[in-house]
Design a protein around this motif. Structure first.
Motif, mmCIF file in Angstrom:
data_model
loop_
_atom_site.group_PDB
_atom_site.id
_atom_site.type_symbol
_atom_site.label_atom_id
_atom_site.label_comp_id
_atom_site.label_asym_id
_atom_site.label_seq_id
_atom_site.Cartn_x
_atom_site.Cartn_y
_atom_site.Cartn_z
ATOM 1 N N PHE A 1 -9.705 12.788 8.962
ATOM 2 C CA PHE A 1 -9.946 13.722 10.064
ATOM 3 C C PHE A 1 -8.652 13.844 10.840
ATOM 4 O O PHE A 1 -8.065 12.843 11.235
ATOM 5 N N ASP A 2 -8.209 15.085 11.023
ATOM 6 C CA ASP A 2 -6.921 15.253 11.688
ATOM 7 C C ASP A 2 -7.081 15.731 13.127
ATOM 8 O O ASP A 2 -6.162 16.247 13.724
ATOM 9 N N GLY A 3 -8.265 15.586 13.640
ATOM 10 C CA GLY A 3 -8.492 16.021 15.020
ATOM 11 C C GLY A 3 -9.198 17.354 15.071
ATOM 12 O O GLY A 3 -9.860 17.676 16.055
ATOM 13 N N ALA A 4 -9.076 18.140 13.990
ATOM 14 C CA ALA A 4 -9.748 19.441 13.953
ATOM 15 C C ALA A 4 -10.589 19.577 12.687
ATOM 16 O O ALA A 4 -11.731 20.015 12.735
ATOM 17 N N ASP A 5 -10.011 19.171 11.590
ATOM 18 C CA ASP A 5 -10.675 19.382 10.307
ATOM 19 C C ASP A 5 -10.989 18.075 9.609
ATOM 20 O O ASP A 5 -10.285 17.076 9.768
ATOM 21 N N LEU A 6 -12.045 18.145 8.838
ATOM 22 C CA LEU A 6 -12.308 17.081 7.881
ATOM 23 C C LEU A 6 -11.564 17.491 6.623
ATOM 24 O O LEU A 6 -11.842 18.538 6.047
ATOM 25 N N VAL A 7 -10.588 16.690 6.237
ATOM 26 C CA VAL A 7 -9.771 17.081 5.096
ATOM 27 C C VAL A 7 -10.027 16.143 3.921
ATOM 28 O O VAL A 7 -10.450 15.001 4.109
ATOM 29 N N LEU A 8 -9.741 16.667 2.750
ATOM 30 C CA LEU A 8 -9.986 15.892 1.534
ATOM 31 C C LEU A 8 -8.753 15.979 0.653
ATOM 32 O O LEU A 8 -8.236 17.062 0.386
ATOM 33 N N ASP A 9 -8.311 14.816 0.217
ATOM 34 C CA ASP A 9 -7.133 14.758 -0.638
ATOM 35 C C ASP A 9 -7.549 14.192 -1.988
ATOM 36 O O ASP A 9 -8.193 13.147 -2.054
ATOM 37 N N LEU A 10 -7.178 14.923 -3.030
ATOM 38 C CA LEU A 10 -7.613 14.490 -4.359
ATOM 39 C C LEU A 10 -6.444 14.044 -5.227
ATOM 40 O O LEU A 10 -6.522 14.047 -6.452
ATOM 41 N N SER A 11 -5.349 13.645 -4.575
ATOM 42 C CA SER A 11 -4.203 13.271 -5.409
ATOM 43 C C SER A 11 -4.404 11.890 -6.031
ATOM 44 O O SER A 11 -5.238 11.110 -5.600
ATOM 45 N N GLU A 12 -3.588 11.628 -7.022
ATOM 46 C CA GLU A 12 -3.641 10.358 -7.752
ATOM 47 C C GLU A 12 -3.370 9.195 -6.799
ATOM 48 O O GLU A 12 -2.417 9.245 -6.028
ATOM 49 N N PRO A 13 -4.149 8.160 -6.861
ATOM 50 C CA PRO A 13 -3.844 6.987 -6.038
ATOM 51 C C PRO A 13 -2.632 6.251 -6.582
ATOM 52 O O PRO A 13 -2.354 6.348 -7.781
ATOM 53 N N PRO A 14 -1.911 5.539 -5.718
ATOM 54 C CA PRO A 14 -0.692 4.846 -6.192
ATOM 55 C C PRO A 14 -0.985 3.713 -7.158
ATOM 56 O O PRO A 14 -0.125 3.327 -7.945
ATOM 57 N N GLY A 15 -2.174 3.123 -7.087
ATOM 58 C CA GLY A 15 -2.482 2.026 -7.999
ATOM 59 C C GLY A 15 -1.976 0.676 -7.526
ATOM 60 O O GLY A 15 -2.365 -0.357 -8.046
ATOM 61 N N SER A 16 -1.104 0.676 -6.542
ATOM 62 C CA SER A 16 -0.650 -0.607 -6.008
ATOM 63 C C SER A 16 -0.895 -0.607 -4.500
ATOM 64 O O SER A 16 -0.935 0.438 -3.864
#
Ligand SMILES: Cc1cc2nc3c(=O)[nH]c(=O)nc-3n(C[C@H](O)[C@H](O)[C@H](O)COP(=O)(O)OP(=O)(O)OC[C@H]3O[C@@H](n4cnc5c(N)ncnc54)[C@H](O)[C@@H]3O)c2cc1C
Lengths: 402, 388
Positions: free
Chosen positions: A192-207
């Motif tokens: 939550f950035d203060g205005a929007d509920l955002v969703l990130d689908l990028s690859e996790p770093p794994g570490s």
């Protein structure tokens, strides 16, 4: 009124107790320390339906919050290195967002998300050195503004455990989510950035970022995230998700506390000094007993909070925050007493009690400073600072003392 | 799991609130300043409502009030600062008699206690024995059909207004200390009984009671000869948890919030706007919710027919220790103003915080000290051996 488990919950409790007992013995917990995550354990959990259980029944789940608290308590007892609490809460959050946007498509409700929040995000993207350029961000936003991310497909992946979801817990600033819980392994990060509920689908770093509690924490860049809800709907969803995490984490802390005490009790009954078990000394007993009372009080409050949230009671958020504050301290106290009564061995890496001690501190701190939670509760119950709460106007200036 | 109070209990809470609005007066609360935390008219009004008989467990022949409702009753009474010392004693005494007593006690004592016409008090503690209550030395010796009682009791609270004392005596000094005990319900107007006041630093007065050749018939015996310890266990079971007064903190928190709203510190800031003050108020509210969870859990278990044990100890231990801590915090919060007692018209909210500060320590002493309750938790909850 039933302040204890239902028959179903007893079954859930013993099933997860047995599962974690078999699949997450302390050797597994130790082996998972570099990332705080055991992929095999996650896979077996998913195979038994654990990954999707928090979703609504039609999506393959059906466990309610009181059920999830039962599971969270077992997870806490076993220090299971899987981000099941974060995943469950994020599942519920995204399912609610999906239900919201479905209603929008059917013209039933105000839009959960207006168009993308282009400017802010694009700005932060351009500010971020390593992030994609503004053009790319804009094109992504343009591409997704029509339909948003495909939540339906995502939820199916989450239900199967093929992708792990989490939430940042703390607000995202300038597109950065530092120390995201489960950020090392989650392929779906809600924030939550203060205005929007955002969703990130990028690859996790794994570490993971090396940390006190061997948690799968990672600093995540969410500049590529897309909005899945905005406005009051987003704030509501976010507040609910935070409260749910608080209640479930409180239950996990209560479980951690209870297990620490069992480990402490077993040790003090075995260790002999002055010719007797150290557990027969009253100073030792009273420290453990005091911790047990707090662990038990915390357990009850955590379950009550989970119930209140699930039942939509007006005091649900309040009880959840209270439960987390109390259970975090109860867990730390219990682990501290258990460690203390191990003497020097408790401080050695070899004995398990230190694993509990570190996690008791680290788990709840993912939410941030406890004082901030207390401050939120104060605003709720005492009124915001500097503003007299309704009805006390007449009292102003009626100073009693200097 | 379902933590919602049953609708009947919510209904009952409204009844209690209406009752208190109609029956509890400031004068009644004021009157307790003489140290007797009892109001005859309030007590009788509660009896008239059937709440005393209702609170006696149904399996003993009482009933009408579910344990959860009894819990709500005590919560509301404490919230409204009603004087209730006689209530718990009446309920526990009647429960003891119904569980262990013979026909005479059932007929002569129980109805009078339940109608509120008569009061009982507890005579367990002695000058030489408190926590080690089974070490009682007050002697009861059989003499034909009668018993003769000699000895002294300490802390016989309410004896000066009560009709009966539930007396723990030693009938056989030659067997183990738990085996030689016998209970009696002793009418306090018998010859040979003397009651002397014991003043306390807190809000209540207690008594020392003396028994010099007090004669009474066997019909006043409560339970078997030598069976006193079993009766004692019943008493403690009913006292810790159900009728134990598990909600002492809310009125103090209320007074502290009020003070913090009305008062500025030297720098012109309202106390309630200060972080340290907000922190303590919130932490006290959290403790109140934990204590409430304990109390309702214990009551819900009883309601389900599970006789709680260690849960009652946990409830009492947590609530009283938290209450002591809160009183101490809030006395500090008031600074020098906190020192004004109720006798001073300028005292904030009738001197409530000051009064509670002096009252609080006793809650961690009577009805089983905190140390004794920690022993119980260590042994029955954690499975540790009897402490050294
Ligand atoms: C205002 C007031 C009203 C009371 N009303 C009544 C009443 O109506 N009827 C009645 O019968 N009694 C009453 N009591 C008595 C009360 O129950 C006792 O005071 C209490 O049980 C403690 O006993 P004691 O005072 O003899 O302390 P002691 O037993 O002498 O204890 C002294 C200290 O040693 C600790 N201690 C004792 N044994 C242990 C142990 N095994 N392990 C660890 N620590 C231990 C105690 O916790 C305490 O801190 C009242 C007391 C007060 C102050």
């Amino acid at each position: 009124m039933r302040t204890w488990y239902s028959t179903d919950q007893e079954a859930i409790d013993s099933a997860f107790g047995a599962f974690f007992g078999a699949e997450s013995p302390i050797e597994t917990v130790r082996a998972a320390e570099p990332t705080g995550f055991d992929p095999e354990l996650w896979a077996s959990l998913a195979a038994m339906g654990g990954a999707g259980m928090a979703l609504p029944e039609p999506r393959g789940g059906g466990a309610d919050l009181t059920d999830l608290a039962v599971v969270a308590r077992q997870l806490g007892r076993h220090l299971a290195p899987v981000p099941l609490i974060e995943h469950s809460v994020a599942c519920r959050l995204l399912a609610a967002a999906a239900a919201g946007s479905a209603r929008v498509r059917q013209g039933e409700a105000a839009p959960v998300t207006e168009s993308r929040t282009g400017p802010d995000l694009a700005e932060s993207v351009s500010a971020a050195e390593s992030g994609p350029g503004p053009d790319l961000a804009e094109s992504v936003s343009a591409a997704e503004s029509a339909s948003g991310p495909d939540l339906e497909a995502l939820l199916a992946e989450l239900a199967a455990g093929d992708r792990i979801a989490t939430l940042t817990l703390r607000p995202v600033t300038s597109g950065q989510a530092r120390l995201t819980p489960a950020g090392a392994v989650a392929g779906a990060v809600a924030g939550f950035d203060g205005a929007d509920l955002v969703l990130d689908l990028s690859e996790p770093p794994g570490s993971a970022v090396p940390n006190t509690a061997d948690l799968p924490l990672a600093d995540r860049d969410l500049t590529g995230a897309t909005a899945v809800a905005s406005g009051p709907a987003a704030a509501r969803l976010w507040a609910a998700a935070r409260a749910e995490w608080q209640a479930l984490m409180a239950a996990a802390c209560a479980g951690l506390a209870a297990r620490s005490l069992e480990i402490g009790v077993a040790y003090v009954m075995e260790r002999r000094q002055f010719g007797v078990p150290v557990g027969s000394f009253q100073a030792v007993q009273h420290g453990l007993a005091e911790a047990a009372v707090r662990a038990e009080g915390g357990r009850l409050l955590a379950h009550r909070a989970a119930w209140a949230l699930g039942a939509g009671r007006p005091d649900g958020n309040r009880l959840a925050a209270m439960a987390l504050v109390f259970c975090a301290e109860a867990a730390r106290f219990a682990a501290d007493r258990a460690l203390q009564y191990h003497g020097g061995y408790g401080y050695s890496a070899e004995y398990d009690v230190q694993l509990y001690y570190r996690r008791a501190a680290g788990w709840p701190l993912q939410m941030g400073e406890p004082a901030a939670l207390v401050a939120e509760l104060a605003d709720r119950d005492l009124g915001p600072r500097g503003e007299p709460a309704a009805g006390t106007e007449a009292d102003r200036g009626e100073r009693a003392a200097g | 799991m379902d933590f919602s109070l049953p609708p009947e209990a919510e209904d009952f809470r409204r009844q209690v609130r209406d009752f208190l609005a109609a029956n509890l007066t400031e004068e009644m609360i004021e009157a307790t300043r003489d140290g007797t935390i009892h109001s005859p008219s309030l007590h009788r009004a509660m009896a008239d409502r059937g709440w005393l008989s209702g609170a006696v467990p149904a399996e003993l022949g009482g009933g009408g009030l579910d344990p959860v409702e009894l819990c709500v009753l005590i919560e509301e009474l404490q919230l409204h600062r009603a004087p209730i010392d006689a209530l718990g004693v009446a309920i526990v005494t009647v429960s003891m008699v119904l569980e262990h007593g013979g026909d005479h006690l059932r007929e002569a004592v129980v109805p009078r206690l339940l109608s509120g016409e008569a009061l009982a008090c507890f005579g367990y503690s002695e000058p030489e024995s408190g926590s080690d209550v089974a070490a009682a030395r007050t002697r009861a010796v059989r003499d034909g059909d009668e018993w003769v009682i000699d000895g002294s009791k300490m802390w016989t609270t309410m004896a000066h207004v009560a009709d009966y004392v539930v007396l723990l005596t030693r009938t056989d000094p030659d067997v183990g200390k738990h085996e030689g005990l016998t209970f009696f319900v002793v009418p306090l107007d018998l010859p040979g009984i003397e009651i002397r006041p014991v003043a306390t630093m807190g809000t209540e007065r207690s008594n020392a009671t003396f028994y010099d050749g007090v004669r009474l018939g066997d019909e006043w015996r409560l339970g078997d000869v030598g069976g006193g310890w079993r009766v004692m266990k019943t008493a403690l079971k009913y006292e810790r948890g159900i009728a134990g007064g598990q909600f002492p903190s809310p009125p103090v928190v209320e007074a502290a919030v009020d003070w913090a709203r009305r008062t500025s510190d030297g720098a012109g800031r309202r106390l309630i706007d200060r972080d340290d003050v907000r922190d303590r108020l919130v932490r006290a509210m959290i403790d109140v919710e934990v204590a409430r969870s304990f109390a309702y859990h214990t009551a819900a278990l009883a309601s389900d027919g599970v006789m709680f044990g260690v849960e009652g100890s946990m409830t009492k231990l947590f609530a009283s220790e938290a209450y002591k801590k809160h009183c101490s915090w809030f006395l500090d919060l008031m600074g020098a103003e906190g020192l004004r007692t109720a006798a001073d018209p300028g005292a904030h909210m009738g001197g409530r915080i000051e009064e509670n500060f002096r009252h609080a320590p006793v809650t961690a002493i009577y009805g089983g000290t905190s140390e004794i309750n920690r022993n119980i938790v260590a042994e029955s909850h954690l499975g540790l051996p009897r402490a050294r």
